[in-house]
Design a protein around this motif. Structure first.
Motif, mmCIF file in Angstrom:
data_model
loop_
_atom_site.group_PDB
_atom_site.id
_atom_site.type_symbol
_atom_site.label_atom_id
_atom_site.label_comp_id
_atom_site.label_asym_id
_atom_site.label_seq_id
_atom_site.Cartn_x
_atom_site.Cartn_y
_atom_site.Cartn_z
ATOM 1 N N PRO A 185 0.910 -1.317 0.116
ATOM 2 C CA PRO A 185 0.009 -0.049 -0.040
ATOM 3 C C PRO A 185 0.669 1.207 -0.134
ATOM 4 N N GLU A 186 0.507 2.289 -0.737
ATOM 5 C CA GLU A 186 1.255 3.636 -0.723
ATOM 6 C C GLU A 186 1.548 4.081 0.771
ATOM 7 N N GLY A 187 2.728 4.407 0.907
ATOM 8 C CA GLY A 187 3.164 4.937 2.178
ATOM 9 C C GLY A 187 3.387 3.913 3.358
ATOM 10 N N TYR A 188 2.917 2.632 3.181
ATOM 11 C CA TYR A 188 2.959 1.631 4.006
ATOM 12 C C TYR A 188 4.490 1.503 4.763
ATOM 13 N N ALA A 189 5.324 1.530 3.855
ATOM 14 C CA ALA A 189 6.757 1.144 4.199
ATOM 15 C C ALA A 189 7.163 2.380 5.210
ATOM 16 N N GLU A 190 6.561 3.659 4.989
ATOM 17 C CA GLU A 190 6.982 4.570 5.814
ATOM 18 C C GLU A 190 6.400 4.554 7.096
ATOM 19 N N ALA A 191 5.008 3.967 7.107
ATOM 20 C CA ALA A 191 4.226 3.959 8.443
ATOM 21 C C ALA A 191 4.984 3.048 9.118
ATOM 22 N N ILE A 192 5.540 1.786 8.802
ATOM 23 C CA ILE A 192 6.282 0.781 9.518
ATOM 24 C C ILE A 192 7.420 1.542 10.175
ATOM 25 N N ALA A 193 8.048 2.223 9.235
ATOM 26 C CA ALA A 193 9.243 2.706 9.934
ATOM 27 C C ALA A 193 9.159 3.802 10.884
ATOM 28 N N GLU A 194 7.792 4.464 11.092
ATOM 29 C CA GLU A 194 7.479 5.125 12.125
ATOM 30 C C GLU A 194 6.737 4.291 13.339
ATOM 31 N N GLY A 211 6.581 0.424 14.331
ATOM 32 C CA GLY A 211 6.863 -0.830 13.932
ATOM 33 C C GLY A 211 5.792 -1.963 14.211
ATOM 34 N N HIS A 212 4.731 -1.625 15.001
ATOM 35 C CA HIS A 212 3.727 -2.240 15.084
ATOM 36 C C HIS A 212 2.840 -2.495 13.790
ATOM 37 N N GLU A 213 2.949 -1.370 12.892
ATOM 38 C CA GLU A 213 2.087 -1.445 11.752
ATOM 39 C C GLU A 213 2.528 -2.593 10.963
ATOM 40 N N LYS A 214 3.710 -3.246 11.009
ATOM 41 C CA LYS A 214 3.959 -4.384 10.230
ATOM 42 C C LYS A 214 3.375 -5.505 10.479
ATOM 43 N N ALA A 236 -11.565 -20.282 4.078
ATOM 44 C CA ALA A 236 -11.182 -19.276 4.920
ATOM 45 C C ALA A 236 -11.826 -17.945 4.651
ATOM 46 N N ASP A 237 -12.251 -17.294 5.706
ATOM 47 C CA ASP A 237 -13.026 -16.212 5.925
ATOM 48 C C ASP A 237 -12.233 -14.476 5.464
ATOM 49 N N THR A 238 -12.756 -13.868 5.226
ATOM 50 C CA THR A 238 -12.180 -12.354 4.942
ATOM 51 C C THR A 238 -12.114 -11.404 6.058
ATOM 52 N N ASN A 239 -12.403 -11.933 7.156
ATOM 53 C CA ASN A 239 -12.205 -11.014 8.351
ATOM 54 C C ASN A 239 -10.625 -11.351 8.620
ATOM 55 N N VAL A 240 -9.981 -10.281 8.600
ATOM 56 C CA VAL A 240 -8.391 -10.273 8.533
ATOM 57 C C VAL A 240 -8.161 -10.611 9.828
ATOM 58 N N GLY A 241 -8.543 -9.985 10.867
ATOM 59 C CA GLY A 241 -8.133 -10.102 12.422
ATOM 60 C C GLY A 241 -6.620 -10.006 12.443
ATOM 61 N N GLY A 242 -6.116 -10.831 13.204
ATOM 62 C CA GLY A 242 -4.630 -10.612 13.685
ATOM 63 C C GLY A 242 -3.736 -11.608 12.672
ATOM 64 N N THR A 243 -2.681 -11.464 13.083
ATOM 65 C CA THR A 243 -1.441 -12.391 12.147
ATOM 66 C C THR A 243 -1.909 -13.751 12.398
ATOM 67 N N LEU A 244 -1.356 -14.746 11.464
ATOM 68 C CA LEU A 244 -2.121 -16.018 11.231
ATOM 69 C C LEU A 244 -1.851 -16.820 12.697
ATOM 70 N N ASP A 245 -0.646 -16.504 13.160
ATOM 71 C CA ASP A 245 -0.221 -17.457 14.277
ATOM 72 C C ASP A 245 -1.213 -16.912 15.525
ATOM 73 N N SER A 246 -1.776 -15.761 15.487
ATOM 74 C CA SER A 246 -2.598 -15.294 16.624
ATOM 75 C C SER A 246 -4.242 -15.748 16.127
ATOM 76 N N GLU A 247 -4.232 -16.433 15.038
ATOM 77 C CA GLU A 247 -5.798 -16.832 14.694
ATOM 78 C C GLU A 247 -5.953 -18.356 14.379
ATOM 79 N N LEU A 248 -4.975 -19.038 14.674
ATOM 80 C CA LEU A 248 -4.791 -20.541 14.335
ATOM 81 C C LEU A 248 -6.188 -21.215 14.304
ATOM 82 N N PRO A 249 -6.892 -21.167 15.325
ATOM 83 C CA PRO A 249 -8.257 -21.944 15.158
ATOM 84 C C PRO A 249 -9.064 -21.540 14.173
ATOM 85 N N ARG A 250 -9.278 -20.216 13.764
ATOM 86 C CA ARG A 250 -10.021 -19.881 12.759
ATOM 87 C C ARG A 250 -9.453 -20.526 11.454
#
Length: 345
Positions: free
Chosen positions: A87-96, A98-101, A244-258
């Motif tokens: 996404p446009e500007g997302y690399a800069e957002a991560i630099a500012e 880190g949790h954005e990653k 799989a559903d399209t409710n993104v939620g958290g990273t896959l490791d935090s959503e394993l049962p889903r």
């Protein structure tokens, strides 16, 4: 750009899905450090001869979402890699921040789960740019994938400056990294970050004082035994991808049962496969009494009982045999001791 709007756009994007791969993997890739680690360690370990042979025979796709437009000029010839934009500007957002990653990792992996589901027989592998794989990881993963709808695994995180020079001894003339699983496990145990080393319970006999974490492990005679609720999704079957559903939620490791629908299999020591993650370092975890450890351990599961299955399922990282360390049965007894204390009221 709003991440939800970008996700929707990518999800609805009309793409030409070539061939019939067995495995789709990919990840977001940003910044100099992660790009360097991916190109220097992650991709070369994927291209170890046994891994490459198995992947090419099965059919595979590697998809990178990145801000590094010039990356395509440095990728090995013949590797089925596709480069897409972040996404446009997302690399800069991560630099500012880190949790954005974690947001972009969650979004990209969910997109690729759905992309795998659009092929007739493709499953999904949760790739991250700081992973280093053993030389037969994917050949063994693809074999196990015929028997399991979902495969999870976790590993150690190592200091790149410490393990990197040693990995160079396994560099081949073609640039690939061919590290046997047992050697990778041994190197991982020797170069863990201070934080991860503080989580080891090998010398903790009384359990009165514990690291403040939900990741615990022990060093054994020929393997490291690890327990954690949040594990990497190494394989998700075609049917699981399609549902799989399209409710993104958290990273896959935090959503394993889903994603796995509560199926849980982790490779055994004899499956001869493992990986390690890279890091720049870190500080040891705080030490707390067992009551505090118990409270925080269960709190990290967010009250989701489904995660207990993953906590109780051991993950193994094979190592070179070393005298003086406990056997597999002894490690199982040590784990049961911890679980009994965790379940005390």
């Amino acid at each position: 750009m709003d991440i939800v709007a970008w996700y929707t756009k990518e999800y609805l994007e009309k793409r030409f899905y070539r061939g019939s791969p067995r495995l789709v993997m990919g990840c977001p890739l940003w910044g100099e450090t992660y790009t360097e680690w991916f190109m220097k360690y992650c991709l070369p370990s994927i291209l170890a001869p046994a891994n490459r042979k198995a992947l090419d025979a099965a059919g595979w796709r590697l998809i990178l979402y990145t801000d590094q437009d010039q990356l395509i000029d440095y990728l090995p010839a013949g590797v089925p890699i596709e480069i897409r934009g972040l996404p446009e500007g997302y690399a800069e957002a991560i630099a500012e921040n880190g949790h954005e990653k974690f947001k972009i990792v969650a979004v990209v992996h969910n997109l690729l789960v759905h992309e795998a589901g659009r092929y007739p027989e493709a499953g999904f592998h949760m790739l991250l740019p700081d992973h280093v794989y053993s030389e037969r990881f994917f050949s063994n993963l693809l074999w196990l994938a015929w028997k399991h709808p979902a495969i999870v695994q976790t590993s150690l995180t190592c200091v790149e400056a410490d393990i990197g020079p040693v990995l160079e001894f396994h560099r081949q003339p073609d640039g690939s990294l061919t590290v046997p699983a047992t050697r990778l496990g041994t190197l991982g145990s020797l170069t863990m970050t201070p934080q991860w080393r503080s989580w080891c319970l090998s010398d903790n006999e009384t359990l009165e004082q514990m690291p403040n974490t939900d990741f615990i492990f022990w060093q054994g005679y020929d393997h490291i035994r690890m327990h954690c609720a949040h594990q990497n999704l190494m394989w998700l079957s075609p049917n699981r991808c399609r549902h799989a559903d399209t409710n993104v939620g958290g990273t896959l490791d935090s959503e394993l049962p889903r994603y796995t629908h509560n199926y849980c299999f982790s490779p055994q020591v004899e499956d001869d496969m493992g990986f390690i993650a890279l890091s720049g370092g870190g500080e040891p975890a705080p030490i707390v009494d067992f009551a505090k450890f118990r409270k925080d351990f269960w709190a990290n599961l967010d009250g989701n009982k489904d995660f207990e299955k993953y906590v109780r399922t051991p993950c193994f990282l094979p190592c070179e045999p070393a005298d003086g360390f406990p056997s597999g049965k002894e490690l199982d007894f040590k784990f049961q001791q911890v679980m009994r204390k965790l379940e005390e009221v």
